[in-house]
Write a protein that holds these residues in place. Structure first.
Motif, PDB file in Angstrom:
ATOM      1  N   ARG A 299      -0.211   8.241   0.067  1.00 40.38           N
ATOM      2  CA  ARG A 299       0.073   9.408  -0.991  1.00 40.38           C
ATOM      3  C   ARG A 299       1.404  10.569   0.366  1.00 40.38           C
ATOM      4  O   ARG A 299       1.583  10.447   1.517  1.00 40.38           O
TER       5      ARG A 299
ATOM      6  N   ASP B 151       1.081  -1.209  -0.484  1.00 38.96           N
ATOM      7  CA  ASP B 151       0.484   0.189   0.087  1.00 38.96           C
ATOM      8  C   ASP B 151       1.327   0.902   0.118  1.00 38.96           C
ATOM      9  O   ASP B 151       1.503   1.644   0.381  1.00 38.96           O
TER      10      ASP B 151
ATOM     11  N   ILE C  25      -1.930  -4.820  -5.074  1.00 35.47           N
ATOM     12  CA  ILE C  25      -1.326  -2.662  -4.993  1.00 35.47           C
ATOM     13  C   ILE C  25      -1.754  -1.934  -4.818  1.00 35.47           C
ATOM     14  O   ILE C  25      -2.790  -1.849  -5.865  1.00 35.47           O
ATOM     15  N   LEU C  26      -2.261  -1.051  -4.033  1.00 35.81           N
ATOM     16  CA  LEU C  26      -2.702  -0.242  -3.789  1.00 35.81           C
ATOM     17  C   LEU C  26      -1.348   0.953  -3.428  1.00 35.81           C
ATOM     18  O   LEU C  26      -0.657   1.187  -3.020  1.00 35.81           O
ATOM     19  N   CYS C  27      -1.987   1.644  -4.914  1.00 32.05           N
ATOM     20  CA  CYS C  27      -1.183   2.975  -5.071  1.00 32.05           C
ATOM     21  C   CYS C  27      -1.835   4.202  -5.031  1.00 32.05           C
ATOM     22  O   CYS C  27      -2.691   5.318  -6.259  1.00 32.05           O
ATOM     23  N   ALA C  28      -1.190   5.574  -4.066  1.00 33.33           N
ATOM     24  CA  ALA C  28      -1.747   7.011  -4.042  1.00 33.33           C
ATOM     25  C   ALA C  28      -0.625   7.640  -4.315  1.00 33.33           C
ATOM     26  O   ALA C  28      -0.576   8.888  -3.375  1.00 33.33           O
ATOM     27  N   GLU C  29       0.286   7.305  -4.352  1.00 32.84           N
ATOM     28  CA  GLU C  29       1.600   8.330  -5.537  1.00 32.84           C
ATOM     29  C   GLU C  29       2.298   7.337  -6.380  1.00 32.84           C
ATOM     30  O   GLU C  29       1.810   6.438  -6.546  1.00 32.84           O
ATOM     31  N   GLU C  30       2.299   8.865  -7.099  1.00 31.08           N
ATOM     32  CA  GLU C  30       2.795   8.890  -8.081  1.00 31.08           C
ATOM     33  C   GLU C  30       4.310   8.392  -8.349  1.00 31.08           C
ATOM     34  O   GLU C  30       4.688   7.050  -9.533  1.00 31.08           O
ATOM     35  N   ASP C  31       5.191   8.584  -7.489  1.00 30.62           N
ATOM     36  CA  ASP C  31       6.656   8.144  -8.173  1.00 30.62           C
ATOM     37  C   ASP C  31       7.061   7.604  -6.594  1.00 30.62           C
ATOM     38  O   ASP C  31       7.659   7.281  -5.537  1.00 30.62           O
ATOM     39  N   VAL C  32       6.770   6.077  -7.220  1.00 25.69           N
ATOM     40  CA  VAL C  32       6.601   4.782  -6.591  1.00 25.69           C
ATOM     41  C   VAL C  32       7.324   3.382  -7.935  1.00 25.69           C
ATOM     42  O   VAL C  32       6.789   3.718  -8.613  1.00 25.69           O
ATOM     43  N   GLU C  33       7.644   2.541  -7.112  1.00 28.11           N
ATOM     44  CA  GLU C  33       7.611   0.950  -7.939  1.00 28.11           C
ATOM     45  C   GLU C  33       7.315   0.324  -7.558  1.00 28.11           C
ATOM     46  O   GLU C  33       7.654  -0.386  -5.905  1.00 28.11           O
ATOM     47  N   GLY C  34       6.637  -0.196  -8.360  1.00 25.37           N
ATOM     48  CA  GLY C  34       5.336  -1.684  -7.378  1.00 25.37           C
ATOM     49  C   GLY C  34       5.316  -2.964  -8.541  1.00 25.37           C
ATOM     50  O   GLY C  34       5.099  -2.480  -8.696  1.00 25.37           O
ATOM     51  N   GLN C  35       5.523  -3.771  -7.753  1.00 21.99           N
ATOM     52  CA  GLN C  35       5.689  -5.236  -8.415  1.00 21.99           C
ATOM     53  C   GLN C  35       4.917  -6.529  -7.286  1.00 21.99           C
ATOM     54  O   GLN C  35       5.288  -6.047  -6.590  1.00 21.99           O
ATOM     55  N   HIS C  36       4.096  -6.669  -8.536  1.00 18.50           N
ATOM     56  CA  HIS C  36       4.305  -8.368  -7.900  1.00 18.50           C
ATOM     57  C   HIS C  36       4.325  -9.553  -8.880  1.00 18.50           C
ATOM     58  O   HIS C  36       3.815  -9.145 -10.029  1.00 18.50           O
TER      59      HIS C  36
ATOM     60  N   LYS D  83       6.853   8.981  -1.281  1.00 17.49           N
ATOM     61  CA  LYS D  83       7.575   9.191  -2.863  1.00 17.49           C
ATOM     62  C   LYS D  83       9.100   8.748  -2.557  1.00 17.49           C
ATOM     63  O   LYS D  83       9.476   7.999  -1.912  1.00 17.49           O
TER      64      LYS D  83
END
Lengths: 473, 364
Positions: free
Chosen positions: B260, B257, B288-299, B263
């Motif tokens: 926001r 998660d 993956i829950l995402c409220a932020e632009e500058d991230v890297e998430g992978q599953h 970063k």
């Protein structure tokens, strides 16, 4: 000094000029707001339903009243059914020639490019305006192949095809499925019926276009497609509406029967206005060796819940889902796909991309179910999400439920932003930052765009360029 | 007594109810609860680390299994310790907590709190075993507070018998540059549930979570992990792998998660299931829950049979098919079990898995 500042020419919205032109509402008949047995009976009478259909509508209404709103996904509190008009008949009858369609309605479809597309590249066209289909035509050579492409009402009443419709209508998507499909069962109107006889290859696509013009109205078209053994069809569905400051509702239902070794490609470009609740239900059942291909572009709507489902019933049947979702300000687009592997050696592939921008919220939601008897099956899911600013949101909610061991199931997802390195590289080659970003987003969407009909792919790329201008960084 | 707990292991973002994956309900009869009889804390303890048997009134902390489980465990605590590691202290040896479920202790409810001060390091190793065929119960609650630049390593090994009920609930919180590394081995029990929630609040804080699970007979395993990135440049690694045999059932929920403001956060998650029976049920929900632009998430998640090439290779070296399969199951666990710091426990895990595998007469 100003040149040092990033250009922030925020594009307020997708340029929807064409879609947003409102016609004066010129209905010949409409029911009151809300949903009661009286209104359902009124709709049934207005449509000259057979008795079985009237009873089916009333049963669906009972189910609707019994079921709750979904406890997941985007909030639906703003949708007040008491303010929705469920049936509006435009002031015309069904025509088979565009020059017989009233000018105001014809001009709308002209602006949307439907008659031109029909002349150039379609085997048949159906056009629905509010609650009724106003135009339906199919090329003579396609008709000679035995292909039936007609509006749903005609099919229900047709002495030859009526029994086939009765046998299939809302059997794949029963009204008990969820609240909005029960609503659909009660007030459905319009839509298309397609029957492709066994072995027939329809070489160029059929297209149905759904236009909702009246404010505060609902559109509940029903699409039923039966593709016979070894037959082949590409069906395109387009939808749009002008924007109003009251909620509109779209709760259509699509039922697709894909026969043995048959192939059906179902392409949808949804560009509803941003006051629309798009709570649509689509489902396909695929027999042995058959293939269903979904291509889905979701750009409009205030809220969308859309997850085309494929039931791979026959051995060796296949599904491919390719989807793109672009959510901007005020939009929550909850999209994805569902697949049930119910037979051995079945195959599914889900490939989606989503872009969230300017406060938009994209949710990818999926389920892959493998039943105990579905040995030797393969499933691959890939979803990628791009976040263009920190006011937006992107969620990925996949579920896999596997009930035997002879499977090969894989899922991967990525989420992120545009890489600074990629922008730097393109800028070092003389491309402006704006163009570099637009180029990267277009490239991100390209694997999906190439699956879309060409005119929609071009339009999608234009929308992306417009959206991207100065809006990030 | 009856144990009735609702809203357990809830997905942070629910999905279709008919999939039955949003949460579970625990409804079981468990033996009488009374204070733990016997020693569970190792005699060799690290120097300069304060360990007390009293529960610590620690700050509120969310856990992976949810409020109902956390409150029940705290209210019915039978054992457990509080470990305080002062600033700058790097514990030279792990704290061992060894719990045994048997007639003396039919219900074990341990609550352990670890508070690691600035620049400190500590390792806590917990193991749970039971008498063979004893129908006991274990419920654990572990709360981890990693201070600035602190490192907490938690190893939990569950090797209960086939008639034991078990859950393990963990909550963690990391300050700037703090690290929580967890190894969970869910190997036994009649039904096992585990949950972990890590609040990555401090800048550059880290969650490193590695899990193995083993399902055989009619065992059910239910897991819920959540890495909540609120701090900048935070990092989570969640990796699970396991094997399912016979009529076992497993549900894995893993959520990254990105809140926001997180970063430059990075979150990676993976799950690999090896399946050995046409009657297993294997369910996964990697979110993956995402409220932020500058991230890297992978599953990534995958499930299937053993790779036939690997099987062929081992069989060409003289192993029977059954032995080759057993070897590959063991190999699936090795990268995680090798990281258990205590050689005796590592060997015990290895033996336990071997015994389980010995009982297998055939695998498809």
């Amino acid at each position: 000094m100003n040149a040092l500042h990033k250009r922030k020419t925020q594009v307020e919205d997708i340029d929807r000029t064409v879609y947003d032109i409102r016609d004066r509402v010129n209905a010949s008949y409409q029911v009151g707001q809300g949903l009661t047995a009286k209104i359902v009976n009124e709709i049934s009478a207005a449509k000259n339903d057979p008795e079985w259909m009237r009873l089916f509508r009333l049963k669906s209404l009972q189910i609707y009243n019994r079921l709750r709103l979904p406890g997941w996904g985007p909030p639906l509190d703003e949708l007040n059914m008491d303010e929705i008009v469920t049936y509006i008949r435009p002031n015309t009858q069904l025509k088979a020639k565009w020059n017989e369609v009233p000018d105001d309605i014809k001009n709308t479809f002209e602006r949307l490019g439907i008659p031109e597309a029909e002349r150039k590249s379609l085997a048949g066209v159906g056009a629905q305006y509010d609650s009724e289909v106003v135009y339906h035509n199919v090329r003579e050579e396609v008709r000679r192949q035995g292909v039936i492409y007609t509006d749903m009402e005609s099919a229900v009443r047709d002495p030859e095809y009526g029994p086939m419709v009765k046998k299939h209508f809302m059997k794949l998507v029963p009204p008990e499925d969820h609240k909005f499909v029960a609503l659909h069962g009660a007030v459905w109107s319009g839509g298309s019926f397609v029957y492709v006889p066994p072995g027939v290859n329809v070489e160029i696509p059929l297209q149905s276009y759904f236009r909702l013009n009246a404010p505060g109205a609902g559109q509940f078209e029903h699409t039923l497609i039966i593709v016979g053994e070894g037959a082949n069809l590409h069906f395109i569905e387009g939808c749009s509406a002008p924007k109003y400051n009251v909620a509109n509702l779209h709760a259509g239902c699509v039922e697709l029967y894909v026969g043995k070794n048959a192939r059906l490609r179902y392409s949808t470009i949804e560009n509803w206005s941003k006051n629309m609740f798009n709570l649509n239900t689509k489902r396909a059942v695929v027999e042995e060796g058959g293939t269903i291909e979904w291509v889905s572009g979701s750009f409009g709507s205030h809220i969308s819940n859309l997850y085309p489902m494929s039931i791979l019933k026959g051995e060796g049947s296949r599904m491919e889902f390719t989807g793109i979702t672009f959510a901007g300000r005020g939009q929550s687009l909850d999209t994805g796909a569902k697949v049930v592997h119910a037979a051995p050696h079945t195959y599914s592939s889900i490939n989606t991309k989503s872009i969230s921008k300017d406060g938009g919220w994209c949710t990818y939601r999926s389920s892959v179910s493998v039943l105990p008897q579905a040995y030797g099956c393969k499933s691959s899911v890939s979803c990628e999400s791009l976040m263009l600013d920190d006011r937006s949101r992107s969620d990925t909610i996949p579920v896999m439920d596997i009930r035997n061991d002879d499977v090969d199931v894989g899922h991967e997802a990525k989420i992120g932003r545009i890489s600074d390195d990629a922008i730097f590289y393109l800028m070092s080659r003389g491309i402006s930052e704006e163009d570099a970003k637009a180029m990267i987003v277009t490239g991100f969407a390209e694997p999906i765009a190439k699956e879309l009909p060409v005119e929609y792919a071009v339009e999608m790329n234009n929308l992306i360029k417009l959206e991207m201008e100065g809006s990030i960084g | 007594m009856n144990l009735e707990l609702e809203h357990v292991n809830s997905l942070p973002a629910p999905t279709w109810f008919r999939l039955g994956i949003n949460e579970i309900k625990i409804g079981e009869t468990i033996p009488e609860i009374h204070p733990y009889d016997g020693r569970y804390l190792s005699t060799e303890l690290p120097r300069n680390v304060e360990i007390s048997a009293e529960p610590l009134p620690a700050p509120e902390l969310s856990t992976g299994m949810g409020d109902a489980v956390r409150n029940f465990t705290e209210d019915n605590r039978t054992c457990g310790v509080t470990v305080r590691v002062p600033d700058g202290v790097k514990a030279e040896r792990p704290v061992h907590l060894t719990y045994r479920v048997d007639e003396k202790n039919p219900s074990v409810l341990d609550v352990t709190t670890v508070v690691a001060g600035e620049n400190s390091e500590v390792t806590v190793v917990m193991s749970y075993t039971s008498a063979a065929d004893f129908p006991g119960f274990h419920g654990g609650l572990t709360k981890l507070y990693a201070g600035k630049n602190a490192v907490i390593r938690l190893i939990q090994v569950q090797m209960l018998g086939d008639k034991c009920l078990h859950y393990d609930d963990v909550g963690a919180q990391c300050a700037e540059n703090g690290e929580v590394s967890v190894i969970q081995a869910e190997l036994g029990g009649k039904s096992a549930a585990a949950g972990l929630k890590a609040a990555l609040k401090g800048r550059k804080s880290l969650l490193n979570l590695n899990t193995i699970y083993f399902g055989d007979r009619s065992r059910s395993i239910d897991i819920n992990y959540l890495a909540e990135h609120t701090g900048r440049a935070t990092h989570s690694e969640i990796h699970a792998s396991g094997a399912l045999l016979d009529e076992s059932r497993k549900t894995f929920r893993g959520t990254i998660d990105f809140v926001r403001g997180s970063k430059r956060a990075v979150g990676h998650e993976s799950e690999y299931s090896l399946l050995f029976s046409p009657k297993v049920v294997n369910r996964s929900a990697p979110l993956i829950l995402c409220a932020e632009e500058d991230v890297e998430g992978q599953h990534a998640a995958s499930a299937g049979k053993i790779d036939s090439n690997r099987l062929f290779y081992l069989m060409s070296r003289g192993l029977s098919e059954l032995d080759a399969r057993k070897l590959l199951i063991e190999a699936q666990f090795r990268p995680v079990t090798d990281r258990i710091p205590d050689p005796a426990l590592r060997d015990a895990v290895s033996e336990y898995v071997k015994e389980r595998l010995e009982a297998i007469e055939s695998v498809s």
